[in-house]
Design a protein around this motif. Structure first.
Motif, PDB file in Angstrom:
ATOM      1  N   PRO A 157       0.829  -1.216   0.000  1.00  0.00           N
ATOM      2  CA  PRO A 157       0.000   0.000   0.000  1.00  0.00           C
ATOM      3  C   PRO A 157       0.863   1.266   0.000  1.00  0.00           C
ATOM      4  O   PRO A 157       1.951   1.263   0.573  1.00  0.00           O
ATOM      5  N   VAL A 158       0.346   2.332  -0.631  1.00  0.00           N
ATOM      6  CA  VAL A 158       1.026   3.632  -0.541  1.00  0.00           C
ATOM      7  C   VAL A 158       0.909   4.085   0.916  1.00  0.00           C
ATOM      8  O   VAL A 158      -0.192   4.089   1.475  1.00  0.00           O
ATOM      9  N   LEU A 197       6.868  11.370   0.028  1.00  0.00           N
ATOM     10  CA  LEU A 197       7.512  11.757  -1.231  1.00  0.00           C
ATOM     11  C   LEU A 197       7.129  10.799  -2.333  1.00  0.00           C
ATOM     12  O   LEU A 197       7.069   9.579  -2.112  1.00  0.00           O
ATOM     13  N   LYS A 198       6.897  11.343  -3.526  1.00  0.00           N
ATOM     14  CA  LYS A 198       6.837  10.519  -4.737  1.00  0.00           C
ATOM     15  C   LYS A 198       8.290  10.402  -5.197  1.00  0.00           C
ATOM     16  O   LYS A 198       8.936  11.421  -5.507  1.00  0.00           O
ATOM     17  N   VAL A 199       8.830   9.175  -5.164  1.00  0.00           N
ATOM     18  CA  VAL A 199      10.264   8.997  -5.420  1.00  0.00           C
ATOM     19  C   VAL A 199      10.544   9.157  -6.912  1.00  0.00           C
ATOM     20  O   VAL A 199       9.938   8.469  -7.740  1.00  0.00           O
ATOM     21  N   SER A 232      14.255   1.497   8.272  1.00  0.00           N
ATOM     22  CA  SER A 232      12.947   2.081   7.925  1.00  0.00           C
ATOM     23  C   SER A 232      12.683   1.846   6.434  1.00  0.00           C
ATOM     24  O   SER A 232      13.634   1.651   5.678  1.00  0.00           O
ATOM     25  N   PRO A 233      11.403   1.898   6.007  1.00  0.00           N
ATOM     26  CA  PRO A 233      11.120   1.692   4.574  1.00  0.00           C
ATOM     27  C   PRO A 233      11.863   2.716   3.716  1.00  0.00           C
ATOM     28  O   PRO A 233      11.828   3.921   4.009  1.00  0.00           O
ATOM     29  N   TYR A 245       6.614   5.456  -3.613  1.00  0.00           N
ATOM     30  CA  TYR A 245       6.463   6.521  -2.608  1.00  0.00           C
ATOM     31  C   TYR A 245       7.260   6.139  -1.370  1.00  0.00           C
ATOM     32  O   TYR A 245       7.432   4.948  -1.076  1.00  0.00           O
ATOM     33  N   MET A 246       7.717   7.141  -0.614  1.00  0.00           N
ATOM     34  CA  MET A 246       8.393   6.855   0.654  1.00  0.00           C
ATOM     35  C   MET A 246       8.019   7.894   1.706  1.00  0.00           C
ATOM     36  O   MET A 246       7.679   9.033   1.369  1.00  0.00           O
ATOM     37  N   LEU A 247       8.086   7.458   2.962  1.00  0.00           N
ATOM     38  CA  LEU A 247       7.823   8.372   4.074  1.00  0.00           C
ATOM     39  C   LEU A 247       9.142   8.912   4.605  1.00  0.00           C
ATOM     40  O   LEU A 247      10.115   8.156   4.753  1.00  0.00           O
TER      41      LEU A 247
END
Ligand code: NAD
Ligand code: ZN
Ligand code: ZN
Length: 347
Positions: A19-20, A30-32, A121-122, A128-130
């Motif tokens: 999931p996003v 962020l949209k990577v 962390s992811p 996408y990334m946090l």
């Protein structure tokens, strides 16, 4: 969304659907746009199960650049659409080291369970990334995202390593760069941009030595049993003021020890598992300093991005789609990536 995950110790990374993520309070989504592949990811994927420090599955990628896509509650200072690079070595944000921007040296990160993206962390190998705080975001200010992604680690880490030796990098000094891969090819350029030294680059691969020359190395040598003797010869028997080892195996550390000058620096950046004996009578010339640095500071990342904007350093990149990321890791493992492999999660 698609993400490249290390899911099980000993298995290759996989492209999976997840999931996003939604940004929580204080976080930024962020949209990577671009994410670099580092040799450290291969080291992580080589660790045995009993020593593996991160939760699995782990979304890989600690070199990330993206566009701000959404803000968690309370976030100020950035806006949707901003193009930013991610400063990866996250700290507590409150201690003295963090206040100085040296979050890579935060002594509280590990005890608090704060882990860098892609290293606990992811990470950035996803659509996408946090990012846990807007303070970890450095504006690109016009820099090409594909260029910028490797600079967040492959540029920042050598910049930090070189800065500690700047007083020794005077006209007439020699610096040896061992391993001209992602980090090494940027190290050569940083040395040329920041100092008047002579740069001698070593690698086991002739194509990497060609890249070293094309980005500014004055001399290149094959990294073999004769390398330290040739380095001594090149420095009139005195040795090199600074040796930067981007491999860090026993063989390269032996070359470093045998080719550093009295009073010089040996800086071991590579995590090849080798060790260097320090102590009088231990084989190093007198007054040599040894250091194993970690990543770099937020301010140093700003500096590196500015050097790139001014055209003084440029990442040599090969780009891949997100589906190709596992194959790109295989190429990196085989030594077949010249410069940095960069994944473009949105093509
Ligand atoms: P890379 O695979 O892109 O480059 C490594 C280079 O070393 C290649 O060109 C390879 O041909 C060369 N090499 C291999 N064996 C050699 C030998 N015996 N002599 C000379 N050259 C040799 O790797 P990278 O992503 O640039 O990372 C370099 C090292 O730095 C890795 O060990 C990585 O884990 C480490 N690293 C450390 C930090 C840190 O904070 N300390 C940060 C990033 C990467
Ligand atoms: Zn890295
Ligand atoms: Zn801190």
């Amino acid at each position: 969304m698609k993400a490249v995950q290390y899911r099980k110790v000993g298995r290759p990374p996989e492209v999976v659907e997840v999931p996003v993520p939604e940004p929580g309070p204080g976080q930024v989504l962020l949209k990577v746009t671009a994410a670099g592949l580092c040799h450290s990811d291969l080291a992580v994927m080589g660790w045995p199960e009993e020593q593996f420090p991160y939760p699995l599955p782990l979304t890989l990628g600690h070199e990330g650049v993206g566009t701000v896509a959404a803000l968690g509650s309370g976030v100020t200072g950035v806006a949707e659409g901003d193009e930013v690079a991610v400063y990866g070595p996250w700290g507590c944000g409150r201690c003295r080291a963090c206040a100085e921007g040296n979050e890579n040296c935060c002594p509280h990160a590990v005890p608090l369970g704060i882990m860098p993206p892609g290293l606990g962390s992811p990470g950035a190998l996803a659509e996408y990334m946090l990012v846990d705080s807007p303070r970890h975001l450095v504006p690109l200010n016009g820099l090409d995202p594909v260029q910028a992604a490797p600079l967040t680690d492959a540029g920042l880490t050598p910049y930090h390593a070189i800065r500690r030796s700047l007083p020794k990098l005077v006209p007439g000094s020699t610096v040896v760069v061992i391993g001209v891969g992602g980090l090494g090819h940027l190290a050569v350029q940083l040395l040329r941009a920041l100092t008047p030294v002579r740069v001698v680059a070593l690698d086991v691969n002739k194509e990497k030595l060609e890249l070293a020359r094309s980005v500014g190395a004055h001399e290149t040598l094959l990294s073999d049993a004769e390398a330290s003797a040739r380095l001594r010869e090149l420095t009139g028997g005195l040795g090199a003021e600074v040796v930067l080892d981007f491999v860090g195996v026993e063989a390269t550390l032996a070359v470093a020890a045998a080719s550093v000058a009295t009073g010089g620096d040996v800086t071991v950046v590579g995590i090849g598992g080798g060790t260097l004996a320090v102590g009088l009578g231990g084989g190093l010339p007198f007054e040599v300093s040894a250091c194993a640095p970690y990543w770099g500071s937020r301010v140093e990342l700003m500096d590196v991005l500015e050097l790139a904007r001014r055209g003084l350093v440029a990442s040599h990149v090969e780009t891949f789609s997100i589906e190709e990321a596992p194959a790109a890791y295989e190429r990196l493992h085989a030594g077949d990536v010249n410069g940095r492999a960069v994944v473009l999660p949105h093509g």
